[in-house]
Design a protein around this motif. Structure first.
Motif: not given
Length: 240
Positions: A240, A37, A107, A80-81, A95-97, A99, A62-63
């Protein structure tokens, strides 16, 4: 309440892939990860398992906004997942996104209620939770860990809607439909009993012969290629 403390997750480039390499990493306290990302390229990494697990168990989950430490260079990111073993619960892949701190993002934020509604305590209703989270848009630094709402004033046939949540419109935009019901107090449904004559008639009626239908044999779909799929086949399960 936005997140204030700086959280760091140690990471290192991952040269090899596959099940054997993933198992080897887990034995050393690390887990396979992908960082993607933003303006950077996708990176295959090995990250500290305890640090990521602590983030997922935290209040903001996860936020949680954290810094990925790549040899002293920090990149802000969120989870992210992720995949976990359904039996042991151990983390298998994440999975990391990336920022961008100056770019608003969408979110899902959990909603937690507290208090006993008057519609339950006084009027004999039943409190039901319909939605457990809402979607919002804000800057990464303003991501709420949760929305807490006191529902003690909720009467029978009244509902808590998304628009009723304590959202600061100057910082956070509600994406979920404002009229979406989050929770409500409803009347307890009582099933009507059949008259004795109807029950006796049902018992006396001859039973219909059972019809056995031959079902179609299910065909298993092929798993797609990719590391996340490979981890799934290793008894992983997506959350999730």
């Amino acid at each position: 309440m936005a997140q204030q403390n700086k959280i760091v997750v140690e990471a290192a480039p991952r040269e090899q892939r596959g099940k054997n390499e993933a198992r080897r990493l887990r034995l050393t306290g690390k887990v396979p990860a992908v960082l993607y990302g933003g303006k950077g390229e996708a990176l295959a990494l090995a990250v500290n398992t305890k640090q990521v697990s602590a983030i997922l168990r935290s209040e903001s989950g996860h936020n949680t906004l954290f810094q990925v430490d790549l040899g002293g260079k920090h990149e802000p990111a969120i989870v992210k997942d992720w995949l976990t073993d359904p039996i042991t619960g151990k983390l298998l892949h994440v999975d990391l996104i990336r920022v961008a701190m100056d770019v608003r993002m969408r979110v899902e934020v959990p909603v937690h209620t507290f208090g006993e509604p008057s519609g339950v305590k006084v009027q004999g209703g039943v409190f039901e939770t319909v939605e457990r989270d809402v979607e919002v848009e804000c800057l990464p630094a303003d991501i709420p860990s949760e929305f807490r709402v006191d529902v003690s004033g909720l009467a029978l046939n009244q509902a808590l809607r998304a628009k009723d949540l304590p959202i600061d419109p100057a910082k956070i935009k509600l994406i979920t439909d404002p009229e979406r019901v989050i929770a409500h107090v409803v009347t307890l449904k009582v099933e009507e009993e059949k008259p004795v004559e109807a029950v006796a008639a049902d018992a006396a009626a001859p039973a219909e012969p059972e019809v056995i239908k031959k079902g179609k044999k299910e065909v298993e779909g092929e798993e797609g290629e990719g590391e996340a799929k490979a981890e799934k086949s290793d008894k992983g399960e997506k959350k999730k």
